[in-house]
Design an enzyme around this catalytic site. Structure first.
Site, mmCIF file in Angstrom:
data_model
loop_
_atom_site.group_PDB
_atom_site.id
_atom_site.type_symbol
_atom_site.label_atom_id
_atom_site.label_comp_id
_atom_site.label_asym_id
_atom_site.label_seq_id
_atom_site.Cartn_x
_atom_site.Cartn_y
_atom_site.Cartn_z
ATOM 1 N N LEU B 44 77.319 43.453 31.047
ATOM 2 C CA LEU B 44 77.966 42.213 30.417
ATOM 3 C C LEU B 44 78.628 41.394 31.895
ATOM 4 O O LEU B 44 78.406 40.158 31.719
ATOM 5 C CB LEU B 44 79.333 42.815 29.574
ATOM 6 C CG LEU B 44 78.720 42.930 28.524
ATOM 7 C CD1 LEU B 44 80.105 43.662 27.614
ATOM 8 C CD2 LEU B 44 78.295 41.996 27.374
ATOM 9 N N GLY B 46 77.341 41.373 34.905
ATOM 10 C CA GLY B 46 76.234 40.744 35.893
ATOM 11 C C GLY B 46 75.477 39.537 35.117
ATOM 12 O O GLY B 46 75.446 38.465 35.756
ATOM 13 N N ARG B 338 92.667 56.936 24.280
ATOM 14 C CA ARG B 338 91.581 57.940 24.516
ATOM 15 C C ARG B 338 92.101 59.227 25.377
ATOM 16 O O ARG B 338 91.541 60.316 24.803
ATOM 17 C CB ARG B 338 90.451 57.257 25.016
ATOM 18 C CG ARG B 338 89.838 56.298 24.475
ATOM 19 C CD ARG B 338 88.655 55.504 24.989
ATOM 20 N NE ARG B 338 88.027 54.629 23.988
ATOM 21 C CZ ARG B 338 87.245 53.952 24.369
ATOM 22 N NH1 ARG B 338 86.748 53.561 25.653
ATOM 23 N NH2 ARG B 338 86.428 53.012 23.509
ATOM 24 N N LEU B 448 84.425 45.491 27.206
ATOM 25 C CA LEU B 448 83.607 44.309 26.977
ATOM 26 C C LEU B 448 84.337 43.284 27.401
ATOM 27 O O LEU B 448 83.932 42.361 27.972
ATOM 28 C CB LEU B 448 83.344 44.428 25.693
ATOM 29 C CG LEU B 448 82.415 45.736 24.881
ATOM 30 C CD1 LEU B 448 81.955 45.379 23.488
ATOM 31 C CD2 LEU B 448 81.239 45.949 25.850
#
Lengths: 251, 646, 227
Positions: B44, B46, B338, B448
């Protein structure tokens, strides 16, 4: 329940693109059916390395069925006998004890063999480079919700966009045709208002590139669809034909 | 100790980025054509950077190790991407996204960077939609959202369970367009093996052509690393097989600081390990926690019976189930961040309540199927359920999924300043390769966001501030002695490896490294274990360099040699991770030191002593690296003990 | 010219010529069926078609349709073999949902053409062609018949069990060719989607069955009559 099985592997070995290849036979014992197909090949390679031999070269990366890097034509099927999966998600429980498994590379003029089971699929990238995009630069675009898109169209576009570009379609096709791949991208973008604007141009450019690269003609055998790990439908091919013919008639 | 300058712009938080852009130096269009930029990686970060830079007029050389730029591991991200659009009218804002991210990162990230990330998040969604990314939509035609861990609003945009794939293909299409226009030169199956510095600035790379095995030289005015994270150090992780740290590590050895190496994320919902031959772990999207409920049996005897195969999970009565996340964290329930969810799972399993082979907990959709109907559940998670069934051979519509935490993401990475430049001038790091935005723990759907933010909207600006005074610098010849020297060093490393001719395969040593890391530098760490790990790692490194066996020859397609080169670097960063974890005598986010926990087992931060970024500086082979500290001053928000209970 | 140069264009030529031939088949079938019920009517049609320059022109167009369809099938097959590459798979399995006929269209077409030659030599050569070169009668099994008495030809040939059997084999090959060819043509033109794809396949099967049964009906009917 998963158990351990003994198998015989017939693996295609080929030094380079121009060199002649041949099958080599290997025996593997006590392979857990819970392991994936590529883990089974890892075990084979570990054995080969320990014997000082060169391991079998094959493409793989994400090992969760999404990057499209793995290939392999297993027992007559791209991505093996299971449906809707890539080779990396194929598990050994699909094979029986004592089975002989034949592993070949993708064979298509568009995908020359590099070594053993590794092939060159850059042709697919070239097709995308010819037109598989929406011509917008970064920045200066409208708000994401400025153009509503009917849910049905968005869903159909997503179905087509699920393509991972693995090449199984051309590998499965007796004509070496890349139509399923091309149609998936053309469909995705033609279905969305953002991509609709240059739909005609895109269909023409991508078909032209596909032809130029020497991929075959679609004869609607549906083998591509049957072997596609992402279940891309050939209704996309109908749409591509429609888009292309419409675009040419308009010219 | 070196003074660390993070170049954070002056002014109020909300105006820093605007001010920066208003005053930074730019390169005019005619001059952009004269400047070359190397971008390593096509994930994403690069791909979006390469495409954006080329659109602006720079000449871009882009590299990836796969056969196509579309295969970078960003593609495997499932759940979604965050943005502060507030389309759901549930009280979201740039500030709230910023705040959640900082808090989720346990106050170990830079305020200014994170605020900028939240600020540009909305533009990312606009950009992706314009590219034809088929995000999920409502019947009215507008974009749909779901919620993710660590947030109380629905701000996550998604494309079924393949959001990463769709975003990456969007960036890939933009990149492909530039390749077609000859503005980007694409080098596939090329792996960066060293960075080349001229007069202290990054001016090129040495890359290995993975087909021919030959070393090739490339020069440019600036080098951008977008090479991802390093959790494959653990052997088993959710990363792709080829994901590696080598590009970053060579930069570290050439003077780029490595920041917070100990901060890695362990994702709570992965398919449990099934055997010694396992090659990688498969993630089940965090989005499953929207509707799935996590539990283990309340009674130990039930858990034992399940492990022995005498009981099925569906036979355990409701009152005998321990929904431990809902019990411990009523406010966030199954949607805690998480790190919290992972530790809670480990705690239950260590206490003897684990199911499966003992290292697993249930993720149950029975209640969701009752509430929403099977069709709705299938529409939301169908592809994930199918994937689970293919791997495990269990039907998750009928029996609960089994999950267990696994290594997933590295928050640490190359140190970068506000402009995303490392401590080597002209060398930039973006995406997971840098350390900047996630502190000690990354929230779901933020990777992302960060990758695309860096590539589309941050780097294309900040790199100009560096390049503005480089327009007079002519292109460098790759015949310069600096290139020769770098290539020679790589060649020597390869020759050394090939000449070992030992007995052990690369993978067998990598697995051993993984075990050491998981046992000592994993989800729970302590000083003693870390010290032990450092010793073990030193030994293993010696074993590797004296007993590895690589068949074939150099200068040819040689997969084992490629793996060995990567493992050499994993062994070293493993040691640095242990070192950093040992130094950081506190618990924060993904870094949990058993000595530092609250009475009810939560992470105990020590802001008075450890409120800094550890920036490791390489000193040479077999020398201890030096740690520089970048203090984290919180100007705008007040640090608190993270609380997901009420 | 995109029709000649592009893959989709060439496929379009195949499908349009195919659809044209299908239409002709329908016409031919209705003629044949007429023969079962009234030989006079059939002969009337024959004499009309045999002596009419429009019909000759029509025949030329039809022949062009055949030639185009055949030439392009050869061209496309050669191209496709090249695209497939020189190395073949050692193991070949036909996936589920892939019709056998779809992968053997060229072979099926070849069989159809071979029988077509037989058919021409028996009917067209002795009827329209004979007429064109100025004969008005031909010798058929020892008897002299008018080139326009089509029914006599039918009766003569379809009284011979071997020829009847050969014609039936021909219809089977034609059936396979049509079951795929019909929907494939529609798909190539682009008049299909996920829903209609299934419908067209069903329609293809029904259509091919009706056409081939129709021809078989005429053949068998005349054979039975001759007994």
């Amino acid at each position: 329940m998963d158990k351990n099985i003994n198998i015989t592997l017939k693996v295609w070995r080929q030094k380079g693109p121009k060199e002649k290849g041949a099958f080599e036979t290997y025996q593997l014992k006590d392979v857990s059916q819970g392991s994936s197909f590529l883990e089974m090949l890892d075990i084979l390679n570990e054995t080969l390395v320990n014997e000082g031999k060169e391991p079998v070269v094959f493409d793989h990366d994400c090992r969760e069925g999404i990057c499209g890097m793995c290939s392999l034509y297993i027992d007559g099927h791209p991505h093996g006998p299971d449906t809707s999966v890539t080779t990396c998600q194929l598990h050994m429980r699909k094979f029986n004890d004592g089975a002989t498994i034949t592993i070949e590379p993708w064979r298509s003029a568009g995908f020359p063999v590099i070594r053993d089971l590794m092939v060159d699929r850059y042709a697919y990238d070239k097709i995308i480079q010819a037109g598989g995009f929406v011509s917008v630069n970064t920045g200066g675009v409208p708000d994401a919700n400025a153009i509503p898109v009917p849910k049905k169209d968005a869903d159909l576009a997503m179905d087509a966009a699920a393509c991972i570009g693995c090449g199984a379609c051309a590998a499965a096709c007796k004509n070496g045709s890349a139509m399923l791949f091309v149609s998936a991208k053309v469909s995705q973008l033609a279905l969305l208002p953002q991509g609709r604007i240059e739909a005609a141009r895109r269909a023409k450019a991508m078909i032209a590139k596909m032809d130029e690269l020497g991929f075959g003609n679609c004869t609607n055998t549906r083998a591509c669809e049957a072997e596609c790990p992402k279940d891309i439908s050939i209704s996309n091919i109908a749409r591509l034909n429609r888009e292309f013919i419409k675009a040419k008639l308009k010219d | 100790m070196t003074q660390i300058n993070s170049k954070i712009p002056q002014g109020p938080l909300a105006e820093k980025w605007t001010n920066y852009k208003a005053h930074q130096k730019l390169v005019n269009p005619a001059n952009k054509r004269r400047l070359d930029i190397i971008v390593v990686g096509t994930g994403l970060a690069g791909a979006s950077a390469a495409a954006s830079l080329a659109e602006m007029g720079f000449n871009v050389l882009n590299f990836c190790i796969q056969d196509s730029p579309r295969r970078a591991h960003s593609i495997a991200a499932q759940g979604g991407i965050n943005a502060a659009k507030n389309y759901q009218n549930d009280g979201d804002s740039v500030y709230r996204l910023f705040y959640d991210t900082i808090k989720g990162g346990d106050y170990r990230a830079r305020e200014a960077n994170v605020y900028r990330l939240a600020e540009v998040s909305n533009s990312i969604i606009d950009q992706c939609v314009a590219q034809g990314v088929p995000f999920a939509r409502e019947y009215g035609g507008l974009l749909d959202n779901r919620s993710f861990g660590g947030a109380q609003v629905s701000r996550t945009f998604y494309a079924r369970g393949q959001t990463g794939q769709q975003l990456l293909l969007g960036a890939y299409s933009a990149l492909s367009r530039q390749i077609g226009l000859n503005k980007v030169k694409m080098y596939t199956r090329h792996e960066m093996v060293d960075v080349v510095k001229i007069d202290g600035r990054a001016r090129g790379i040495i890359a290995q052509n993975l087909i021919t095995g030959k070393l090739e030289r490339f020069s440019a005015h600036a080098v951008v690393l977008a090479t991802g994270g390093y959790v494959n150090t653990f052997f088993l992780s959710t990363n792709a097989m080829a994901s590696n740290v080598s590009a970053s590590w060579q930069c570290y050895k050439k003077g780029a600081y490595f920041a917070n190496p100990c901060m890695v994320q362990i994702h709570p919902t992965c398919i449990p390990v099934h055997g010694e031959f396992q090659s990688k772990l498969t993630l089940m999207s965090e989005s499953l926690r929207n509707d799935g409920r996590i539990w283990v049996p309340k009674k130990k005897e039930d858990a034992e019976a399940i492990r022995a195969g005498k009981l099925k999970p569906t036979q355990i009565k409701e009152e005998d189930r321990d929904y431990y996340l809902e019990r411990r964290y009523p406010a966030f329930g199954n949607l805690v961040p998480r790190d919290v969810a992972s530790r809670a799972a480990k705690e239950r399993c260590d206490a003897g309540f684990g199911v499966g082979a003992g290292q697993a907990v249930y993720l149950d959709f029975a209640e969701a199927i009752n509430r929403l109907g099977k069709n709705v559940v299938e529409a939301r998670y169908g592809n994930l359920f199918q994937m689970y069934e293919k791997i495990v051979d269990d039907n998750p519509y009928e029996t609960p999924m089994m999950i267990y935490p696994a290594l997933h993401y590295s928050m640490g990475g190359l140190w970068v300043d506000y402009e995303l430049m490392t401590s080597v001038p002209g060398l930039f790091a973006i995406g997971e390769a840098n350390f900047s935005d996630h502190g000690a723990n990354r929230l779901g759907a933020s990777a992302l966001m960060q990758g695309l933010a860096d590539g589309y909207f941050v780097l294309p600006y900040t790199i100009q501030n560096y390049l503005a005074d480089q327009i007079q610098v002519p292109r460098f010849s790759t015949d310069l002695p600096e290139f020769g020297e770098a290539e020679k060093q790589v060649k020597e490393r390869i020759d050394r490896l090939m000449s070992v001719r030992g007995k052990r395969s690369v993978d067998s040593i990598h697995k051993e490294l993984g075990h050491i890391m998981w046992d000592h530098v994993g989800m729970a760490r302590n000083a003693e274990g870390l010290k032990e790990a450092i010793e073990m790692l030193k030994k293993l490194k010696k074993e590797f360099w004296s007993n590895v066996r690589i068949p074939g020859k150099a200068g040819d397609l040689n997969v084992e040699l490629g793996k060995a080169l990567r493992l050499a670097d994993f062994l070293e960063i493993g040691e640095l991770m242990a070192h950093d974890a040992y130094d950081r005598a506190e618990s924060c986010g993904g870094h949990f030191r058993e000595e530092y926990q609250t009475p009810d087992g939560e992470a105990l931060r020590r802001d008075d002593q450890y409120s800094y970024v550890s920036c490791w500086e390489y000193q040479g082979e077999d020398k201890e690296p030096v740690m520089n500290k970048e203090p984290l001053d919180y100007e705008f928000i007040v640090r608190q003990q993270r609380n997901y209970k009420n | 010219m995109w029709l000649l140069n592009s893959s989709v264009g060439k496929k379009l030529i195949m499908s349009i010529s195919g659809v044209f031939l299908i239409l002709f088949l329908l016409f031919h079938l209705s003629m044949n069926i007429a023969a079962v019920f009234s030989e006079e009517a059939y002969n009337l049609i024959c004499s009309f078609l045999g002596s009419n320059w429009y019909a000759v022109a029509g025949t030329l167009v039809l022949a062009a349709g055949f030639v185009i369809h055949i030439l392009y099938s050869i061209l496309l097959t050669l191209q496709n073999r090249k695209a497939r590459g020189n190395s073949r798979y050692a193991v070949n399995v036909r996936p589920k949902n892939v019709e056998w006929s779809s992968q053997n269209m060229f072979v099926l077409g070849l069989i159809v053409v071979c029988f077509l030659v037989l058919h021409f030599s028996q009917f067209w050569y002795k009827m329209m062609f004979a007429e064109l070169i100025g004969h008005h009668t031909v010798v058929l099994g020892g008897a002299t018949v008018s080139t326009q008495a089509g029914a006599e030809f039918i009766k003569y040939y379809f009284s011979q069990p071997l020829i009847v059997a050969l014609y039936l084999v021909w219809y089977v090959a034609l059936w396979f060719h049509l079951t795929h060819g019909f929907w494939s043509a529609i798909q190539t033109i682009g008049w299909s989607n996920a829903l209609w794809l299934k419908r067209w396949q069903v329609i293809s099967n029904i259509f091919a069955t009706l056409v081939c049964l129709g021809f078989a009906f005429v053949t068998i009917a005349f054979f039975l009559k001759s007994l």
